[in-house]
Design a protein around this motif. Structure first.
Motif, PDB file in Angstrom:
ATOM      1  N   UNK A  76      -0.809 101.416 -25.316  1.00  0.00           N
ATOM      2  CA  UNK A  76       0.244 100.724 -24.578  1.00  0.00           C
ATOM      3  C   UNK A  76       0.026  99.234 -24.821  1.00  0.00           C
ATOM      4  N   UNK A  77       0.951  98.610 -25.522  1.00  0.00           N
ATOM      5  CA  UNK A  77       0.797  97.205 -25.916  1.00  0.00           C
ATOM      6  C   UNK A  77       1.956  96.382 -25.393  1.00  0.00           C
ATOM      7  N   UNK A  78       1.634  95.230 -24.827  1.00  0.00           N
ATOM      8  CA  UNK A  78       2.643  94.264 -24.403  1.00  0.00           C
ATOM      9  C   UNK A  78       2.504  93.048 -25.315  1.00  0.00           C
ATOM     10  N   UNK A  79       3.478  92.885 -26.211  1.00  0.00           N
ATOM     11  CA  UNK A  79       3.461  91.755 -27.134  1.00  0.00           C
ATOM     12  C   UNK A  79       4.091  90.522 -26.488  1.00  0.00           C
ATOM     13  N   UNK A  80       3.627  89.351 -26.903  1.00  0.00           N
ATOM     14  CA  UNK A  80       4.186  88.099 -26.387  1.00  0.00           C
ATOM     15  C   UNK A  80       4.084  88.006 -24.885  1.00  0.00           C
ATOM     16  N   UNK A  81       2.979  88.489 -24.350  1.00  0.00           N
ATOM     17  CA  UNK A  81       2.838  88.703 -22.907  1.00  0.00           C
ATOM     18  C   UNK A  81       3.104  87.463 -22.061  1.00  0.00           C
ATOM     19  N   UNK A  82       2.755  86.299 -22.544  1.00  0.00           N
ATOM     20  CA  UNK A  82       2.973  85.097 -21.729  1.00  0.00           C
ATOM     21  C   UNK A  82       4.322  84.430 -22.003  1.00  0.00           C
ATOM     22  N   UNK A  83       5.141  85.093 -22.820  1.00  0.00           N
ATOM     23  CA  UNK A  83       6.428  84.505 -23.182  1.00  0.00           C
ATOM     24  C   UNK A  83       7.625  85.375 -22.820  1.00  0.00           C
ATOM     25  N   UNK A  84       7.410  86.616 -22.409  1.00  0.00           N
ATOM     26  CA  UNK A  84       8.526  87.559 -22.321  1.00  0.00           C
ATOM     27  C   UNK A  84       9.371  87.427 -21.059  1.00  0.00           C
ATOM     28  N   UNK A  85       8.917  86.677 -20.091  1.00  0.00           N
ATOM     29  CA  UNK A  85       9.711  86.492 -18.877  1.00  0.00           C
ATOM     30  C   UNK A  85       9.357  87.490 -17.795  1.00  0.00           C
ATOM     31  N   UNK A  86       9.635  87.099 -16.567  1.00  0.00           N
ATOM     32  CA  UNK A  86       9.239  87.889 -15.408  1.00  0.00           C
ATOM     33  C   UNK A  86       9.870  89.281 -15.383  1.00  0.00           C
ATOM     34  N   UNK A  87      11.159  89.368 -15.684  1.00  0.00           N
ATOM     35  CA  UNK A  87      11.841  90.670 -15.623  1.00  0.00           C
ATOM     36  C   UNK A  87      11.283  91.626 -16.673  1.00  0.00           C
ATOM     37  N   UNK A  88      11.094  91.134 -17.882  1.00  0.00           N
ATOM     38  CA  UNK A  88      10.555  91.983 -18.948  1.00  0.00           C
ATOM     39  C   UNK A  88       9.115  92.376 -18.640  1.00  0.00           C
ATOM     40  N   UNK A  89       8.365  91.473 -18.074  1.00  0.00           N
ATOM     41  CA  UNK A  89       6.979  91.770 -17.710  1.00  0.00           C
ATOM     42  C   UNK A  89       6.928  92.815 -16.592  1.00  0.00           C
ATOM     43  N   UNK A  90       7.801  92.684 -15.609  1.00  0.00           N
ATOM     44  CA  UNK A  90       7.871  93.684 -14.535  1.00  0.00           C
ATOM     45  C   UNK A  90       8.248  95.054 -15.102  1.00  0.00           C
ATOM     46  N   UNK A  91       9.134  95.066 -16.086  1.00  0.00           N
ATOM     47  CA  UNK A  91       9.514  96.322 -16.733  1.00  0.00           C
ATOM     48  C   UNK A  91       8.309  96.945 -17.451  1.00  0.00           C
ATOM     49  N   UNK A  92       7.510  96.121 -18.100  1.00  0.00           N
ATOM     50  CA  UNK A  92       6.299  96.629 -18.759  1.00  0.00           C
ATOM     51  C   UNK A  92       5.326  97.204 -17.727  1.00  0.00           C
ATOM     52  N   UNK A  93       5.202  96.526 -16.597  1.00  0.00           N
ATOM     53  CA  UNK A  93       4.347  97.032 -15.526  1.00  0.00           C
ATOM     54  C   UNK A  93       4.834  98.386 -15.038  1.00  0.00           C
ATOM     55  N   UNK A  94       6.133  98.550 -14.909  1.00  0.00           N
ATOM     56  CA  UNK A  94       6.703  99.830 -14.477  1.00  0.00           C
ATOM     57  C   UNK A  94       6.458 100.913 -15.520  1.00  0.00           C
ATOM     58  N   UNK A  95       6.581 100.559 -16.799  1.00  0.00           N
ATOM     59  CA  UNK A  95       6.312 101.531 -17.873  1.00  0.00           C
ATOM     60  C   UNK A  95       4.851 101.972 -17.843  1.00  0.00           C
ATOM     61  N   UNK A  96       3.936 101.050 -17.600  1.00  0.00           N
ATOM     62  CA  UNK A  96       2.505 101.362 -17.496  1.00  0.00           C
ATOM     63  C   UNK A  96       2.264 102.302 -16.313  1.00  0.00           C
ATOM     64  N   UNK A  97       2.859 101.972 -15.188  1.00  0.00           N
ATOM     65  CA  UNK A  97       2.730 102.810 -13.993  1.00  0.00           C
ATOM     66  C   UNK A  97       3.233 104.231 -14.280  1.00  0.00           C
ATOM     67  N   UNK A  98       4.409 104.328 -14.886  1.00  0.00           N
ATOM     68  CA  UNK A  98       4.975 105.638 -15.216  1.00  0.00           C
ATOM     69  C   UNK A  98       4.079 106.395 -16.184  1.00  0.00           C
ATOM     70  N   UNK A  99       3.460 105.671 -17.083  1.00  0.00           N
ATOM     71  CA  UNK A  99       2.546 106.322 -18.042  1.00  0.00           C
ATOM     72  C   UNK A  99       1.377 106.978 -17.310  1.00  0.00           C
ATOM     73  N   UNK A 100       0.789 106.268 -16.342  1.00  0.00           N
ATOM     74  CA  UNK A 100      -0.340 106.832 -15.592  1.00  0.00           C
ATOM     75  C   UNK A 100       0.115 107.955 -14.668  1.00  0.00           C
ATOM     76  N   UNK A 101       1.259 107.790 -14.027  1.00  0.00           N
ATOM     77  CA  UNK A 101       1.771 108.857 -13.157  1.00  0.00           C
ATOM     78  C   UNK A 101       2.088 110.120 -13.955  1.00  0.00           C
ATOM     79  N   UNK A 102       2.636 109.953 -15.144  1.00  0.00           N
ATOM     80  CA  UNK A 102       2.907 111.103 -16.008  1.00  0.00           C
ATOM     81  C   UNK A 102       1.598 111.780 -16.401  1.00  0.00           C
ATOM     82  N   UNK A 103       0.592 110.985 -16.741  1.00  0.00           N
ATOM     83  CA  UNK A 103      -0.712 111.561 -17.098  1.00  0.00           C
ATOM     84  C   UNK A 103      -1.250 112.379 -15.916  1.00  0.00           C
TER      85      UNK A 103
END
Length: 178
Positions: free
Chosen positions: A144-171
């Motif tokens: 699970x990789x987040x590219x451009x992490x300090x440049x992608x903006x708050x909304x995109x970063x929050x979306x990545x956080x949600x994807x990470x959460x969903x990944x662990x919940x699915x596991x």
């Protein structure tokens, strides 16, 4: 247990990793273990680290990319904790455990291409970490990789956080509770 071995040398400066950790910190069975908080002097308590790993069913290595690799304390942790006749060799304490690599980069995904700044796809930089897990007989999961992490903006970063959460919940859903 899901053990997140978190290695960021400057955790207070990483909004991206904070958002990712905040997104998963209340997931059932998650334990966040921050190496730089635990070992600011780099004096790793090997038996304690091995005991944590033995309890985990999923081990997550989360960190920013530093010079195309893992931060120095995580590298030392690999060398000190994942030793012969415990992690590999006659005893394989990690055999069959799942391993998820979660990483952030400073560059956009396009920079990791033959024509980009780094002149290689990001996948070219994963073999050392992947082989570390595989050498310990762990099951390597899709990173699970987040590219451009300090440049992608708050909304995109929050979306990545949600994807990470969903990944662990699915596991967790796929592997049942302990």
């Amino acid at each position: 247990m899901i053990l997140i071995v978190y290695a960021h040398p400057h955790p207070g400066h990483s909004e991206a990793n904070r958002v990712l950790l905040d997104a998963v910190s209340d997931v059932p069975e998650v334990k966040v273990h921050s190496l730089y908080h635990q070992y600011p002097d780099f004096a790793i308590d090997v038996p304690a680290e091995q005991a944590l790993l033995e309890q985990a069913r999923l081990v997550v290595w989360q960190h920013p990319i530093y010079w195309y690799s893992v931060p120095s304390l995580l590298k030392l942790w690999f060398e000190s904790v994942l030793v012969r006749d415990w992690a590999y060799g006659d005893t394989t304490a990690l055999a069959g455990k799942d391993c998820l690599w979660v990483t952030t980069t400073g560059a956009a995904e396009a920079a990791y291409s033959m024509s980009g700044k780094h002149a290689h796809p990001f996948a070219a930089f994963t073999p050392a970490v992947e082989q570390t897990a595989r050498f310990c007989a762990m099951n390597w999961l899709e990173p699970f990789t987040v590219h451009g992490a300090h440049k992608i903006g708050d909304a995109a970063l929050a979306e990545q956080g949600q994807r990470y959460r969903e990944r662990l919940l699915t596991w967790l859903a796929d592997h049942g509770s302990s």
